[in-house]
Enzyme design. Structure first.
Site, mmCIF file in Angstrom:
data_model
loop_
_atom_site.group_PDB
_atom_site.id
_atom_site.type_symbol
_atom_site.label_atom_id
_atom_site.label_comp_id
_atom_site.label_asym_id
_atom_site.label_seq_id
_atom_site.Cartn_x
_atom_site.Cartn_y
_atom_site.Cartn_z
ATOM 1 N N TYR A 77 0.844 -1.204 0.000
ATOM 2 C CA TYR A 77 0.000 0.000 0.000
ATOM 3 C C TYR A 77 0.877 1.251 0.000
ATOM 4 O O TYR A 77 0.586 2.226 -0.691
ATOM 5 C CB TYR A 77 -0.931 0.003 1.221
ATOM 6 C CG TYR A 77 -1.948 1.123 1.148
ATOM 7 C CD1 TYR A 77 -3.191 0.912 0.566
ATOM 8 C CD2 TYR A 77 -1.646 2.399 1.629
ATOM 9 C CE1 TYR A 77 -4.123 1.935 0.471
ATOM 10 C CE2 TYR A 77 -2.561 3.433 1.526
ATOM 11 C CZ TYR A 77 -3.798 3.201 0.950
ATOM 12 O OH TYR A 77 -4.704 4.222 0.842
ATOM 13 N N PHE A 129 -7.920 21.457 -25.081
ATOM 14 C CA PHE A 129 -8.166 20.024 -25.147
ATOM 15 C C PHE A 129 -9.360 19.752 -24.232
ATOM 16 O O PHE A 129 -9.505 20.378 -23.182
ATOM 17 C CB PHE A 129 -6.950 19.175 -24.767
ATOM 18 C CG PHE A 129 -7.272 17.710 -24.935
ATOM 19 C CD1 PHE A 129 -7.435 17.180 -26.204
ATOM 20 C CD2 PHE A 129 -7.517 16.888 -23.841
ATOM 21 C CE1 PHE A 129 -7.828 15.849 -26.382
ATOM 22 C CE2 PHE A 129 -7.904 15.561 -24.009
ATOM 23 C CZ PHE A 129 -8.062 15.042 -25.286
ATOM 24 N N THR A 130 -10.189 18.795 -24.626
ATOM 25 C CA THR A 130 -11.485 18.565 -23.962
ATOM 26 C C THR A 130 -11.357 18.444 -22.436
ATOM 27 O O THR A 130 -11.948 19.229 -21.698
ATOM 28 C CB THR A 130 -12.120 17.296 -24.544
ATOM 29 O OG1 THR A 130 -11.180 16.219 -24.455
ATOM 30 C CG2 THR A 130 -12.509 17.492 -26.009
ATOM 31 N N ASP A 220 1.401 20.391 -20.805
ATOM 32 C CA ASP A 220 0.711 19.110 -21.015
ATOM 33 C C ASP A 220 1.672 18.268 -21.864
ATOM 34 O O ASP A 220 1.719 18.385 -23.085
ATOM 35 C CB ASP A 220 -0.627 19.324 -21.727
ATOM 36 C CG ASP A 220 -1.367 18.010 -21.946
ATOM 37 O OD1 ASP A 220 -0.724 16.944 -21.875
ATOM 38 O OD2 ASP A 220 -2.585 18.038 -22.191
ATOM 39 N N LYS A 263 -0.179 7.560 -23.410
ATOM 40 C CA LYS A 263 0.283 7.864 -24.769
ATOM 41 C C LYS A 263 1.793 7.580 -24.876
ATOM 42 O O LYS A 263 2.201 6.441 -25.037
ATOM 43 C CB LYS A 263 -0.035 9.321 -25.130
ATOM 44 C CG LYS A 263 -1.513 9.581 -25.452
ATOM 45 C CD LYS A 263 -2.371 9.740 -24.254
ATOM 46 C CE LYS A 263 -3.739 10.283 -24.559
ATOM 47 N NZ LYS A 263 -4.594 10.329 -23.367
ATOM 48 N N ARG A 387 -13.815 15.037 -33.969
ATOM 49 C CA ARG A 387 -13.142 16.147 -33.295
ATOM 50 C C ARG A 387 -13.646 17.435 -33.922
ATOM 51 O O ARG A 387 -12.960 18.095 -34.695
ATOM 52 C CB ARG A 387 -11.616 16.072 -33.406
ATOM 53 C CG ARG A 387 -10.975 14.896 -32.718
ATOM 54 C CD ARG A 387 -10.673 15.047 -31.243
ATOM 55 N NE ARG A 387 -11.771 14.896 -30.325
ATOM 56 C CZ ARG A 387 -11.618 14.526 -29.049
ATOM 57 N NH1 ARG A 387 -10.430 14.242 -28.580
ATOM 58 N NH2 ARG A 387 -12.641 14.449 -28.231
ATOM 59 N N PHE A 454 -19.259 14.553 -26.003
ATOM 60 C CA PHE A 454 -18.899 13.711 -27.148
ATOM 61 C C PHE A 454 -18.709 12.241 -26.771
ATOM 62 O O PHE A 454 -18.888 11.359 -27.590
ATOM 63 C CB PHE A 454 -17.624 14.244 -27.820
ATOM 64 C CG PHE A 454 -16.428 14.273 -26.909
ATOM 65 C CD1 PHE A 454 -16.220 15.332 -26.053
ATOM 66 C CD2 PHE A 454 -15.530 13.224 -26.894
ATOM 67 C CE1 PHE A 454 -15.136 15.349 -25.183
ATOM 68 C CE2 PHE A 454 -14.433 13.225 -26.041
ATOM 69 C CZ PHE A 454 -14.246 14.301 -25.178
#
Ligand code: PLI
Length: 462
Positions: A77, A129-130, A220, A263, A387, A454
């Site tokens: 943990y 970005f969303t 980001d 990514k 998009r 979306f």
């Protein structure tokens, strides 16, 4: 006389050891599946998909080195050894001393937004970005797009469409005052613009601007290695530098960063907050306990952190990124042969079809990109993503649709998953949809959730 050999082909820098069979479906099965999914590709069942180009997020194939790492997950943990190894690699590759793990990118965005933003603030960024914008808005900020104008034009071939326009920045500072701008939110490459990179020159200029106005600069860094690759390939002075060196230089200009590890890091889950600022780190380390789990696992298993740490070592390998960007380029060039309109220059993680041009007979409120993504799926089982107007959501002030200039369909390439033959099949399908484009009818939205619509909205054919 023997012909001189021309060496210009290249191939995957790996061989395939494990395969996952995929189901083939008929057109009538796909018609039914699309209708049941409300013509939203997010709502399709993955087993009904042939080639899945919905996203490159968490859809990567891990290496044997990463899988081997999964076996040495320390599932304690508190204080897992995989956490400390990952932290060492965060320092090594991103050059940031402080680090908090999160279960994925938007959890990191949530916490960074909560820590940095006061209600009434403004957050300038190189295109929205969303998930990034929704967390900035939920924390009380207004997002302001300060990307260069070229980014909003799919046909403009400017190499650095991810750059920030410093004139737009100066205008914002003049209008609202630097005190109302806690940080600039800079992504690279810019997802919604078509995977377009910023240049190191622009980053340095933004850094100087922020320093002058005492504004923090956050990154980001979700696909930062692709941005570093483009800098190596296209920017003067970087040819002989490695992706690792360029990434480190990029990060050196930022106060902090967040990453969706799903990514660049070649894993299926994970996220990162890393910063130079001890105070911000301490707040994040405390907050993560509330939202994600203890600061030494942040919602992840020990084995996930090991896979991330090892993925980081692979993400900077030139051959891996060259394969990735090379596949995207190959796909784009094939589509261009059929006259299919795509965003240019070809970006890092995806091909973006220009749905406004592709389905030029459909007005934007008939969702051309959503329509096109559904048509491509029905044609061949290839899953893409809208998009455009659906992704852009509604303006919180007026409640009306936002009408983005870019109305795109994204064909996103999972890392190390598909071959050139898959790309050929996909290209032929899109070319055939293009040939019958005039007969395609639009959609109307019949269900709309409040946030990030979306993902879950539904449509009917007009
Ligand atoms: O999907 P998350 O929560 O791990 O990460 C959110 C996120 C943050 N920044 C950027 C640039 C992204 O691309 C991103 C997620 N992108 C997705 C899911 C995509 O399909 O592009």
């Amino acid at each position: 006389m023997a012909k001189k050999q021309v060496k210009k082909s290249w191939a995957e820098p790996f061989k395939i050891k494990v395969v996952e069979p995929i189901k083939m479906t008929t057109k009538s099965e796909r018609e039914k599946a699309a209708k049941e999914a409300g013509y939203n590709t997010f709502l399709l069942k993955s087993e009904d998909v042939y080639i899945d180009l919905l996203t490159d997020s968490g859809t990567n194939a891990m290496s044997d080195y990463q899988w081997a790492g999964m076996m040495i997950g320390d599932e304690a943990y508190a204080g897992s050894k995989n956490f400390y190894y990952l932290w060492d690699n965060v320092k090594k590759y991103y050059g940031m001393p402080y680090f908090v793990p999160t279960h994925q990118g938007r959890a990191a965005e949530h916490m960074v937004s909560k820590i940095m933003i006061k209600p009434g603030d403004y957050i300038p960024g190189n295109m929205y970005f969303t998930t990034t914008r929704v967390h900035q808005e939920l924390a009380g900020a207004t997002f302001v797009d300060v990307i260069v104008d070229q980014a909003h034009d799919p046909a403009n071939t400017y190499a650095w469409k991810g750059n920030i326009d410093l004139k737009k920045m100066a205008k914002l500072v003049k209008e609202v005052g630097a005190k109302k701008i806690p940080y600039v939110s800079m992504a690279g490459p810019v997802n919604m613009a078509g995977g377009q990179p910023f240049s190191m020159k622009n980053l340095k200029d933004v850094y100087e601007f922020c320093k002058k106005h005492k504004i923090k600069l956050w990154f980001d860094a979700t696909r930062a290695c692709e941005n570093a690759y483009f800098i190596k390939e296209k920017e003067k002075g970087y040819k002989t530098k490695s992706v690792e060196q360029i990434l480190k230089e990029m990060c050196s200009y930022f106060d902090g960063l967040w990453v969706s590890a799903k990514k660049d890091l070649l894993v299926n889950i994970g996220g990162i907050i890393a910063t130079k600022n001890k105070k911000v780190y301490e707040e994040a380390r405390n907050m993560v306990v509330v939202y994600e789990g203890l600061h030494t696992y942040g919602g992840l298993a020990g084995r996930d952190m090991e896979a991330m740490a090892r993925g980081m070592e692979e993400m900077v390998e030139y051959d891996n990124i060259h394969l990735r960007v090379g596949q995207v380029e190959y796909c784009g060039h094939q589509l261009e042969k059929y006259g299919v309109p795509i965003v240019k220059p070809i970006g890092g993680h995806a091909i973006f079809l220009d749905a406004k041009k592709f389905l030029s007979h459909l007005p934007q409120d008939q969702f051309p990109a959503q329509t096109l993504a559904a048509e491509i799926y029905i044609d061949s089982g290839v899953r893409a993503m809208e998009r455009g107007i659906a992704s852009a959501g509604r303006d919180p002030e007026t409640g009306d649709h936002r009408y983005p200039k870019l109305e795109l369909v994204r064909l996103t390439f999972p890392r190390r998953v598909y071959t050139q033959a898959h790309i050929d099949v996909m290209v032929e399908s899109i070319a055939s949809v293009y040939a019958r484009r005039k007969k395609i009818k639009g959609l109307k939205m019949v269900y709309e959730p409040k946030y990030l619509r979306f993902f879950q909205c539904k449509f009917e054919r007009l």
